[in-house]
Design a protein around this motif. Structure first.
Motif: not given
Ligand SMILES: Cc1cc2nc3c(=O)[nH]c(=O)nc-3n(C[C@H](O)[C@H](O)[C@H](O)COP(=O)(O)O)c2cc1C
Ligand code: SF4
Ligand code: FES
Lengths: 158, 430
Positions: B261-262, B281, B293, B296, B319
């Motif tokens: 996801l990052r 998210v 976070e 992620l 986001v």
């Protein structure tokens, strides 16, 4: 203008086509709604009880049984548009048009509505006017947009 | 990062409704190959592909088709779910606007295997322009012999029709969708019977999402193993991800499973603009989980996500930066569910309403600790007792936002909005 019978004939005289027929009739109305007389006529043609027909049209958000403006402005208020500032869009439109969501301007030109996501989240905040989607809106671009629809009408009448 | 594109390879390169251009770009190879193969061998390739339904529920497509194939009753119907109502999702729109023939070919392969002669593409009413493109593509496929009677001279017939929705998120639920195609209000049906046995007009029905069908031609043409190899051990192929919200480059991206996801948000999406920081998210649409976070680095893979209590849903990645307030955001989300609940069952009809009321109180500084408790208990009730997936999953954002941001919820009972979004003038209840 096409009559109710003609529209039904084009789609086929079957209950399955009710939603498609009603979408078409609503467009033909010019005021984005389904006049009671048309609904009655369609129910008879399709051999359906009137209550069943109303059961369908009141279920779906796109139908209205009350006359609306020539242009229905739908402001998306779902998550992605919300975090991109859709509340501001509503406020600006309320001021610009002088109406609240659910209302129609006195000249019959615009109806303001709040809507669920219509798949334009990549250009949020977005509004839908009729079939057209407008996104990445700012206070200025929104005002220009309204002006362009207002002028479109004057040209259209010439 | 050069990755294989399956679904978006032809985006922008061909006229969407030109069958000639689709064929020149490698289209209809899958159907031609399928016609020369044993039916069960084609289904075996789909099983090997590790393709999971892209509509949200992630049911294995190969197994769905194997089960549908085994049903002896008929006629069978092919149905495509193009309702795309999950907020933050706009990928099926791109497939249909830019390369609808891959969807049509996928459905035709299915029809050939199942012996279905009729199919329906249920496209949401808000996508009028796209309905026109798909209708035109269907007409052109008919003229060129890829739909209609005696397709490619192989002795099978298949006709496709576009049906329009009229604004109801719940019609994305497969039994409600079938009701809607029959011209009725789109309220979910009791299950079982499942639609594979008893769906459209009470007949066996094969129903898949736009993106799922669109993977089929490639799988048949290049093989299930090649498809599977693009992803992770568990999740085959690529996925169209929809990036929206407070991220620099919003849009649809085709990524191989296994991307984190990052990487998606920061490398592909260009990160968070305006010097802001990530708050959370919201993954998989409004009915998905919200998380901060710390998660992620999770890979986009059905299994890895599940291990972290997440699910991919439709592939929506919203986001949200730190200028947002989780309580205010949750109110917007629950207003969506309140609006879209079909009203058939009490937990969902009443539950969503009560939740919106409580969240209104909280954002106005009139909520109490008792209200937060009530939110949690309503969430549990709705999750376990709602009639369909809408009411069962609507509480997911409630549960996850309270889990990760409980302190901010509590602050609201004291009249404070830490993000400065809710205007309550410092007025708590006590
Ligand atoms: C409330 C609700 C809404 C849904 N909306 C959609 C949708 O818009 N599109 C979609 O493909 N699936 C949607 N689904 C999932 C479908 O019911 C179904 O699982 C899916 O279309 C099956 O296709 P697949 O196996 O190819 O994913 C929804 C489910 C629920 C419960
Ligand atoms: S859970 Fe909600 S949408 Fe589903 S049947 Fe119940 S009221 Fe309708
Ligand atoms: S959230 Fe507004 S268009 Fe999708």
């Amino acid at each position: 203008m096409e009559s109710v019978k003609e529209v039904i004939k084009r789609y086929g005289n079957s209950k399955d086509n009710l939603i498609q027929i009603m979408l078409e009739l609503q467009q033909l109305s010019g005021k984005n709604y389904l006049p009671d007389a048309w609904v009655k006529e369609a129910a008879e043609e399709l051999g359906m009880p009137l209550s069943k027909v109303y059961g369908v049209i009141t279920f779906y958000a796109m139908f209205s049984t009350e006359p609306r403006g020539k242009y229905v402005i739908e402001v998306c208020k779902s998550g992605p548009c919300h975090v991109s500032g859709s509340e501001n869009i509503v406020h600006i439109l309320e001021k610009e048009l002088g109406i609240k969501p659910g209302e129609t301007t006195a000249d019959g030109l615009f109806t303001l509505e709040l809507s669920s996501c219509f798949g334009a989240c990549d250009i949020a905040p977005a509004v839908k006017i009729g079939e057209n989607v407008h996104g990445n809106l700012t206070a200025d671009s929104l005002k220009d947009l309204i002006i362009s629809y207002r002028e479109g009408l004057t040209y259209g009448n010439n | 990062m050069e990755t294989t594109k399956i679904l978006s390879a032809r985006f922008g390169k061909i006229r969407p409704d030109s069958v000639e251009e689709y064929v020149a770009a490698g289209g209809y190879e899958g159907l031609k190959k399928a016609i020369g193969m044993q039916h069960l061998d084609v289904i075996e390739e789909i099983k090997k592909a590790n393709l999971f339904g892209r509509g949200g529920a992630a049911y294995p497509t190969g197994i769905k088709w194997e089960q549908a194939y085994a049903i002896k009753k008929g006629p069978k119907y092919m149905v495509c779910n193009a309702d795309e109502g999950e907020p933050g999702t706009f990928k099926d729109k791109h497939i249909m606007a830019e390369d609808p023939f891959q969807l049509i070919e996928g459905m035709t392969i299915g029809a050939y295997l199942m012996g279905a002669t009729e199919g329906f593409i249920y496209i949401r009413g808000e996508y009028m322009g796209i309905q026109r493109i798909v209708r035109s593509a269907i007409e052109n496929a008919k003229k060129a012999g890829y739909l209609g009677k005696n397709i490619l001279g192989a002795g099978f017939d298949f006709d496709l029709k576009v049906v329009s929705g009229a604004g109801a998120y719940v019609c994305g639920e497969n039994t409600a969708l079938v009701e809607s195609i029959e011209g009725k209000p789109g309220r979910p049906r009791q299950k079982p019977p499942y639609i594979k046995n008893c769906g459209l007009y009470q007949m066996p029905t094969i129903l898949n999402n736009v993106e799922t069908y669109s993977c089929i031609p490639w799988i048949v043409k290049d093989g299930g193993e090649a498809f599977s190899a693009l992803g992770t051990d568990f999740s085959g192929g690529t996925k169209l991800m929809c990036l929206s919200g407070n991220v620099a480059k919003r849009g649809v991206y085709e990524i191989p499973f296994g991307t984190t996801l990052r990487e998606l948000i920061y490398t592909i999406g260009g990160g968070i603009p305006n010097g802001k920081k990530l708050k959370f998210v919201h993954l998989g649409g409004s009915s998905g989980a919200c998380f901060p976070e710390s998660l992620l680095d999770t890979k986009i893979c059905y299994n890895d996500l599940k291990k972290n209590g997440l699910s991919l849903g439709s592939g929506a990645v919203l986001v949200v930066d730190d200028s947002s307030c989780p309580v205010d955001y949750l109110k917007a989300v629950m207003e969506f569910f309140e609006e879209e609940s079909c009203g058939k069952c009490t937990p969902c009809r009443e539950g969503n309403q009560r939740m919106v009321e409580i969240l209104e109180k909280l954002t106005e500084g009139k909520g109490t600790m008792e209200d937060i408790k009530k939110l949690k208990s309503l969430a549990q009730t709705m999750k376990t007792t709602s009639f369909c997936g809408l009411g069962q999953s609507a509480p997911v954002p409630v549960i996850t936002l309270i889990k990760y941001f409980e302190a901010e919820f509590i602050a609201h009972t004291e009249g404070k909005c830490p993000a400065g979004k809710c205007k309550m003038n410092g007025k708590g209840v006590k």
